[in-house]
Design a protein around this motif. Sequence first.
Motif, PDB file in Angstrom:
ATOM      1  N   ASP A 238      23.787  39.487 -57.574  1.00  0.00           N
ATOM      2  CA  ASP A 238      22.561  38.753 -57.855  1.00  0.00           C
ATOM      3  C   ASP A 238      21.588  38.951 -56.694  1.00  0.00           C
ATOM      4  O   ASP A 238      21.987  39.125 -55.552  1.00  0.00           O
ATOM      5  N   ARG A 239      20.315  38.912 -57.011  1.00  0.00           N
ATOM      6  CA  ARG A 239      19.291  39.241 -56.012  1.00  0.00           C
ATOM      7  C   ARG A 239      19.309  38.286 -54.838  1.00  0.00           C
ATOM      8  O   ARG A 239      19.075  38.688 -53.706  1.00  0.00           O
ATOM      9  N   TRP A 240      19.562  36.994 -55.065  1.00  0.00           N
ATOM     10  CA  TRP A 240      19.470  36.035 -53.969  1.00  0.00           C
ATOM     11  C   TRP A 240      20.556  36.231 -52.926  1.00  0.00           C
ATOM     12  O   TRP A 240      20.303  36.046 -51.733  1.00  0.00           O
ATOM     13  N   SER A 241      21.743  36.616 -53.325  1.00  0.00           N
ATOM     14  CA  SER A 241      22.803  36.872 -52.336  1.00  0.00           C
ATOM     15  C   SER A 241      22.397  38.010 -51.412  1.00  0.00           C
ATOM     16  O   SER A 241      22.552  37.928 -50.192  1.00  0.00           O
ATOM     17  N   LEU A 242      21.854  39.073 -51.991  1.00  0.00           N
ATOM     18  CA  LEU A 242      21.415  40.207 -51.177  1.00  0.00           C
ATOM     19  C   LEU A 242      20.243  39.837 -50.285  1.00  0.00           C
ATOM     20  O   LEU A 242      20.163  40.276 -49.139  1.00  0.00           O
ATOM     21  N   ILE A 243      19.336  39.009 -50.775  1.00  0.00           N
ATOM     22  CA  ILE A 243      18.179  38.616 -49.964  1.00  0.00           C
ATOM     23  C   ILE A 243      18.613  37.729 -48.800  1.00  0.00           C
ATOM     24  O   ILE A 243      18.126  37.879 -47.678  1.00  0.00           O
ATOM     25  N   VAL A 244      19.566  36.825 -49.035  1.00  0.00           N
ATOM     26  CA  VAL A 244      20.072  35.979 -47.948  1.00  0.00           C
ATOM     27  C   VAL A 244      20.720  36.851 -46.872  1.00  0.00           C
ATOM     28  O   VAL A 244      20.443  36.698 -45.679  1.00  0.00           O
ATOM     29  N   ILE A 245      21.552  37.801 -47.281  1.00  0.00           N
ATOM     30  CA  ILE A 245      22.190  38.697 -46.305  1.00  0.00           C
ATOM     31  C   ILE A 245      21.129  39.533 -45.600  1.00  0.00           C
ATOM     32  O   ILE A 245      21.166  39.703 -44.381  1.00  0.00           O
ATOM     33  N   ARG A 246      20.165  40.052 -46.351  1.00  0.00           N
ATOM     34  CA  ARG A 246      19.066  40.832 -45.744  1.00  0.00           C
ATOM     35  C   ARG A 246      18.334  40.025 -44.679  1.00  0.00           C
ATOM     36  O   ARG A 246      18.080  40.512 -43.584  1.00  0.00           O
ATOM     37  N   ASP A 247      18.000  38.767 -45.006  1.00  0.00           N
ATOM     38  CA  ASP A 247      17.252  37.945 -44.064  1.00  0.00           C
ATOM     39  C   ASP A 247      18.077  37.605 -42.830  1.00  0.00           C
ATOM     40  O   ASP A 247      17.534  37.518 -41.728  1.00  0.00           O
TER      41      ASP A 247
END
Length: 188
Positions: free
Chosen positions: A20-29
């Motif tokens: 899911d996009r939010w998991s990747l965005i949290v890790i990215r941030d």
Amino acid sequence: MKEDHRSGCPINLTLEILGDRWSLIVIRDMMFGNRRHFRELLTQSEEGIASNILADRLKKLMERGLITRSDDPSHKQKGLYSLTEMAIGLVPLFAHMGAWGRRHLPVTEELSIRAELLEDGGPPLWDAFMEELRAIHLGTPMPARSVFGELRAAYEAVVARKQATPPGQAGSETRVSPSGKPRSRSSR
């Protein structure tokens, strides 16, 4: 807790954890923005994640072993989130995703400069970045080279150059087309 998986395919299993996009965005941030507190992750993301979604993703990422949470030594009521080795190992995946996005999507220059540097630097740069992330998040010795600092400096240089360019001149709202050529916002 035993999880049932649709198949033993490595791509499927990875997507079950990161799909899911939010998991990747949290890790990215956490990885590229060094955002390690709930409030930073909530308020400093370009995408504007909702607080309930963020809380859910942090919980899931901890359950899956990608991040940990500890008390912040500077403020006991705050949690400090850290990447695990499993998450740090995603640097090459993020580098490839960034390169793909730069090649095929209408990205902005300031938000794609780090992807460009990671692509150009290749595996040696990724390894150096992972070594630095291990120091930041896992407490290993800090390496002499700061890839995080280099990526941040490149981003800040693009932002500063764009802010110094008067409105209406080329470069003030530049996006990079899938062909890699800059284009103004009005040409989208």
